[in-house]
Design an enzyme around this catalytic site. Structure first.
Site, PDB file in Angstrom:
ATOM      1  N   LYS A   9       0.823  -1.216   0.000  1.00 59.11           N
ATOM      2  CA  LYS A   9       0.000   0.000   0.000  1.00 59.11           C
ATOM      3  C   LYS A   9       0.863   1.275   0.000  1.00 59.11           C
ATOM      4  O   LYS A   9       2.056   1.218   0.302  1.00 59.11           O
ATOM      5  CB  LYS A   9      -0.936  -0.036   1.220  1.00 59.11           C
ATOM      6  CG  LYS A   9      -1.984  -1.163   1.141  1.00 59.11           C
ATOM      7  CD  LYS A   9      -3.001  -1.070   2.287  1.00 59.11           C
ATOM      8  CE  LYS A   9      -4.069  -2.131   2.177  1.00 59.11           C
ATOM      9  NZ  LYS A   9      -5.113  -2.016   3.232  1.00 59.11           N
ATOM     10  N   ASN A  39      -2.371   0.088   7.075  1.00 56.08           N
ATOM     11  CA  ASN A  39      -1.953  -1.258   7.482  1.00 56.08           C
ATOM     12  C   ASN A  39      -1.069  -1.985   6.461  1.00 56.08           C
ATOM     13  O   ASN A  39      -1.016  -3.206   6.415  1.00 56.08           O
ATOM     14  CB  ASN A  39      -3.162  -2.095   7.921  1.00 56.08           C
ATOM     15  CG  ASN A  39      -4.150  -2.326   6.794  1.00 56.08           C
ATOM     16  OD1 ASN A  39      -3.940  -1.869   5.676  1.00 56.08           O
ATOM     17  ND2 ASN A  39      -5.219  -3.051   7.078  1.00 56.08           N
ATOM     18  N   HIS A  55      -2.201  -5.463   1.379  1.00 56.51           N
ATOM     19  CA  HIS A  55      -3.478  -6.125   1.116  1.00 56.51           C
ATOM     20  C   HIS A  55      -3.187  -7.541   0.647  1.00 56.51           C
ATOM     21  O   HIS A  55      -2.250  -7.745  -0.125  1.00 56.51           O
ATOM     22  CB  HIS A  55      -4.246  -5.398   0.002  1.00 56.51           C
ATOM     23  CG  HIS A  55      -5.401  -6.196  -0.545  1.00 56.51           C
ATOM     24  ND1 HIS A  55      -6.656  -6.145  -0.004  1.00 56.51           N
ATOM     25  CD2 HIS A  55      -5.452  -7.106  -1.560  1.00 56.51           C
ATOM     26  CE1 HIS A  55      -7.451  -6.974  -0.669  1.00 56.51           C
ATOM     27  NE2 HIS A  55      -6.749  -7.570  -1.619  1.00 56.51           N
ATOM     28  N   GLU A  73      -9.769 -10.533  -7.836  1.00 54.61           N
ATOM     29  CA  GLU A  73      -8.909  -9.361  -7.645  1.00 54.61           C
ATOM     30  C   GLU A  73      -7.717  -9.308  -8.614  1.00 54.61           C
ATOM     31  O   GLU A  73      -7.323  -8.215  -9.054  1.00 54.61           O
ATOM     32  CB  GLU A  73      -8.385  -9.343  -6.199  1.00 54.61           C
ATOM     33  CG  GLU A  73      -9.493  -9.097  -5.177  1.00 54.61           C
ATOM     34  CD  GLU A  73      -9.006  -9.222  -3.732  1.00 54.61           C
ATOM     35  OE1 GLU A  73      -7.818  -9.548  -3.510  1.00 54.61           O
ATOM     36  OE2 GLU A  73      -9.823  -9.000  -2.821  1.00 54.61           O
ATOM     37  N   TYR A 130     -12.512  -2.879  -3.739  1.00 56.72           N
ATOM     38  CA  TYR A 130     -13.210  -2.756  -2.454  1.00 56.72           C
ATOM     39  C   TYR A 130     -14.742  -2.826  -2.590  1.00 56.72           C
ATOM     40  O   TYR A 130     -15.452  -2.453  -1.652  1.00 56.72           O
ATOM     41  CB  TYR A 130     -12.767  -1.474  -1.744  1.00 56.72           C
ATOM     42  CG  TYR A 130     -11.346  -1.591  -1.209  1.00 56.72           C
ATOM     43  CD1 TYR A 130     -11.033  -2.525  -0.219  1.00 56.72           C
ATOM     44  CD2 TYR A 130     -10.318  -0.788  -1.698  1.00 56.72           C
ATOM     45  CE1 TYR A 130      -9.735  -2.666   0.265  1.00 56.72           C
ATOM     46  CE2 TYR A 130      -9.013  -0.915  -1.216  1.00 56.72           C
ATOM     47  CZ  TYR A 130      -8.737  -1.858  -0.245  1.00 56.72           C
ATOM     48  OH  TYR A 130      -7.449  -1.997   0.238  1.00 56.72           O
TER      49      TYR A 130
HETATM   50  P1  IDP Z   1      -8.126  -6.924   5.093  1.00 61.16           P
HETATM   51  O1  IDP Z   1      -7.303  -5.894   4.349  1.00 61.16           O
HETATM   52  O2  IDP Z   1      -7.367  -7.492   6.249  1.00 61.16           O
HETATM   53  O3  IDP Z   1      -8.709  -7.984   4.192  1.00 61.16           O
HETATM   54  P2  IDP Z   1     -10.815  -5.805   5.208  1.00 61.16           P
HETATM   55  O4  IDP Z   1     -11.773  -6.041   6.336  1.00 61.16           O
HETATM   56  O5  IDP Z   1     -11.073  -6.508   3.917  1.00 61.16           O
HETATM   57  O6  IDP Z   1      -9.357  -6.140   5.760  1.00 61.16           O
HETATM   58  O7  IDP Z   1     -10.771  -4.246   4.971  1.00 61.16           O
HETATM   59  C1  IDP Z   1     -10.155  -3.698   3.817  1.00 61.16           C
HETATM   60  C2  IDP Z   1      -9.300  -2.521   4.206  1.00 61.16           C
HETATM   61  O8  IDP Z   1     -10.136  -1.457   4.655  1.00 61.16           O
HETATM   62  C3  IDP Z   1      -8.342  -2.779   5.389  1.00 61.16           C
HETATM   63  O9  IDP Z   1      -7.131  -3.376   5.007  1.00 61.16           O
HETATM   64  C4  IDP Z   1      -8.138  -1.368   5.916  1.00 61.16           C
HETATM   65  O10 IDP Z   1      -7.194  -0.675   5.128  1.00 61.16           O
HETATM   66  C5  IDP Z   1      -9.501  -0.769   5.715  1.00 61.16           C
HETATM   67  N1  IDP Z   1     -10.304  -0.937   6.945  1.00 61.16           N
HETATM   68  C6  IDP Z   1     -10.916  -2.042   7.389  1.00 61.16           C
HETATM   69  N2  IDP Z   1     -11.570  -1.835   8.537  1.00 61.16           N
HETATM   70  C7  IDP Z   1     -11.369  -0.551   8.834  1.00 61.16           C
HETATM   71  C8  IDP Z   1     -11.807   0.275   9.909  1.00 61.16           C
HETATM   72  O11 IDP Z   1     -12.502  -0.153  10.841  1.00 61.16           O
HETATM   73  N3  IDP Z   1     -11.417   1.571   9.857  1.00 61.16           N
HETATM   74  C9  IDP Z   1     -10.654   2.063   8.848  1.00 61.16           C
HETATM   75  N4  IDP Z   1     -10.211   1.302   7.826  1.00 61.16           N
HETATM   76  C10 IDP Z   1     -10.571   0.013   7.816  1.00 61.16           C
HETATM   77 MG    MG Z   2     -10.110  -7.886   2.690  1.00 61.52          MG
END
Ligand code: IDP
Ligand code: MG
Length: 149
Positions: free
Chosen positions: A11, A114, A117, A128, A51
């Site tokens: 990212k 974070n 992905h 994807e 997304y």
């Molecule tokens: P993942 O990346 O671990 O699969 P997902 O639940 O698919 O997690 O969420 C996609 C992305 O959206 C996350 O990697 C993060 O960047 C963002 N995200 C997920 N939950 C939150 C949240 O509660 N607050 C802000 N950003 C979030």
């Molecule tokens: Mg995800």
């Protein structure tokens, strides 16, 4: 266990912080193949496609804005059980819950930044990967070390 392909995205936060090499090195160290890799600026359309399962969630708009704000590195990782392995190397979505030794556990502090992905299932990987790569850009090859890994 099956040979699989999965999508790994490095990212924008990781690119700015100079973590590309260290993140790629973890997957090379583990013995995975890089089947495709490019530095790119994700388009709005690509981000919305990636997304789409999160449409309507509170973090959706912010996540799209962040992911299209600056270059990323898109990678197809190939290897045994690659989908689950990449998820576990990446670590929990929220970095404070991610174990030390994982990418998010070692490098991340907040869920909005974070670092990486990874596709969460076979169906997600199949959906994807084509958002970022044409079929002919994805290369399968045997490394000379593969019988030892
Ligand atoms: P993942 O990346 O671990 O699969 P997902 O639940 O698919 O997690 O969420 C996609 C992305 O959206 C996350 O990697 C993060 O960047 C963002 N995200 C997920 N939950 C939150 C949240 O509660 N607050 C802000 N950003 C979030
Ligand atoms: Mg995800």
């Amino acid at each position: 266990m099956e040979n699989e392909r999965t999508l790994l995205l490095i990212k924008p936060d990781s690119v700015h912080r100079g973590l590309i090499g260290r993140i790629v090195a973890r997957y090379e160290d583990k013995g995975f193949n890089i089947a495709a890799m490019k530095l790119m600026h994700m388009t709005q359309a690509q981000a919305e496609d990636l997304y789409s399962p999160h449409v309507g969630k509170s973090f959706y708009d912010r996540t799209i804005k962040f992911m299209t704000s600056s270059p990323i590195v898109a990678i197809v990782i190939e290897g045994m059980d690659a989908i689950n392995q990449v998820r576990s190397f990446n670590g929990a979505t929220t970095p404070s819950e991610a174990h030390p030794g994982t990418i998010r556990g070692d490098f991340g502090q907040r869920v909005e930044r974070n670092c990486v992905h990874g596709s969460d299932s076979k169906e997600s990987a199949e959906r994807e990967i084509p958002i970022f790569f044409k079929n002919e850009e994805i290369l399968t090859y045997n490394k000379c070390l593969s019988e030892w890994v």
